[in-house]
Write an enzyme that holds these catalytic residues in place. Structure first.
Site, short mmCIF file in Angstrom:
data_model
loop_
_atom_site.label_atom_id
_atom_site.label_comp_id
_atom_site.label_asym_id
_atom_site.label_seq_id
_atom_site.Cartn_x
_atom_site.Cartn_y
_atom_site.Cartn_z
N ARG A 10 0.87 -1.17 0.00
CA ARG A 10 0.00 0.00 0.00
C ARG A 10 0.91 1.23 0.00
O ARG A 10 1.97 1.23 0.63
CB ARG A 10 -0.88 0.02 1.25
N HIS A 11 0.48 2.28 -0.68
CA HIS A 11 1.26 3.53 -0.67
C HIS A 11 1.44 4.03 0.76
O HIS A 11 0.67 3.71 1.66
CB HIS A 11 0.56 4.60 -1.52
N ARG A 62 0.29 8.91 -5.63
CA ARG A 62 0.79 8.44 -4.33
C ARG A 62 1.35 7.03 -4.42
O ARG A 62 2.34 6.71 -3.76
CB ARG A 62 -0.30 8.54 -3.26
N GLU A 84 -7.40 3.21 -6.96
CA GLU A 84 -8.27 3.03 -5.80
C GLU A 84 -9.73 3.11 -6.23
O GLU A 84 -10.05 3.61 -7.32
CB GLU A 84 -7.95 4.11 -4.75
N HIS A 148 -3.31 0.55 -3.28
CA HIS A 148 -4.08 1.31 -2.29
C HIS A 148 -4.70 0.42 -1.23
O HIS A 148 -4.80 -0.80 -1.40
CB HIS A 148 -5.17 2.10 -3.02
#
Length: 189
Positions: A10-11, A62, A84, A148
């Site tokens: 995940r970022h 991101r 996302e 995400h």
């Protein structure tokens, strides 16, 4: 269903994560803490990257900023299926604003996966799940995915055979790596 081994990242934390503001498919840069989380992922991923796996990232900034750091400069392919969930009217709102302006939807959906997928004008769970599954079925071998939180919950849930309510309850760690293999997940921290 069987899938190749997936290392899922995940970022790192973004400015909007810190504000509890819904990003969906809008952009918000990583905070200094988010950059540090991506650096932690880079340490965890170094032995994996030496194997030169296929690498994929969401088209959102991101995730790409995180991938640039966490993958140690290795090339990656962006795939729109890794964006996302599109959260419609909720994008850009804080969770408190959603609770105030959409109290019935907020009360009925206490978990973010369900809340975002019920947003007016949003993508909805069925479409979100279908595009993630389509991506996963396209993988030809061991792969790294940088994406995400909600996408990760669904991807991890698909691999582990979880129903939607259990997917929605999964943690959304930043700075760790989820290893998905043989119907199970392990977490590298």
């Amino acid at each position: 269903m069987q899938f190749p081994k997936i290392w899922l990242l995940r970022h790192g934390q973004t400015e909007w994560n810190a504000e509890r503001r819904i990003q969906g498919q809008l952009e918000s840069p990583l905070t200094p803490q988010g950059v540090e989380q991506a650096r932690r992922q880079a340490t965890l991923m170094a032995p994996v990257m030496a194997q030169k796996p296929a690498c994929y990232a969401s088209p959102l900034g991101r995730a790409q900023q995180t991938a640039d750091i966490a993958l140690g400069g290795a090339p990656f392919v962006t795939d729109p299926r890794l964006a996302e969930a599109y959260a419609g009217a909720f994008q850009g709102m804080t969770l408190a604003e959603v609770a105030a302006e959409y109290p019935q939807i907020h009360r009925a959906n206490p978990r973010n996966l369900d809340l975002f997928c019920e947003a007016p004008g949003g993508e909805g769970y069925g479409s979100f799940h279908a595009r993630i599954l389509d991506f996963m079925q396209s993988l030809a071998g061991p792969s790294v995915v940088v994406a995400h939180g909600l996408l990760g919950q669904v991807m991890r849930g698909i691999v582990c055979g979880l129903p939607r309510d259990r997917m929605a309850a999964l943690p959304n760690g930043q700075g760790c790596v989820y290893v998905l293999e043989n119907g199970a997940e392990t977490v590298l921290e």
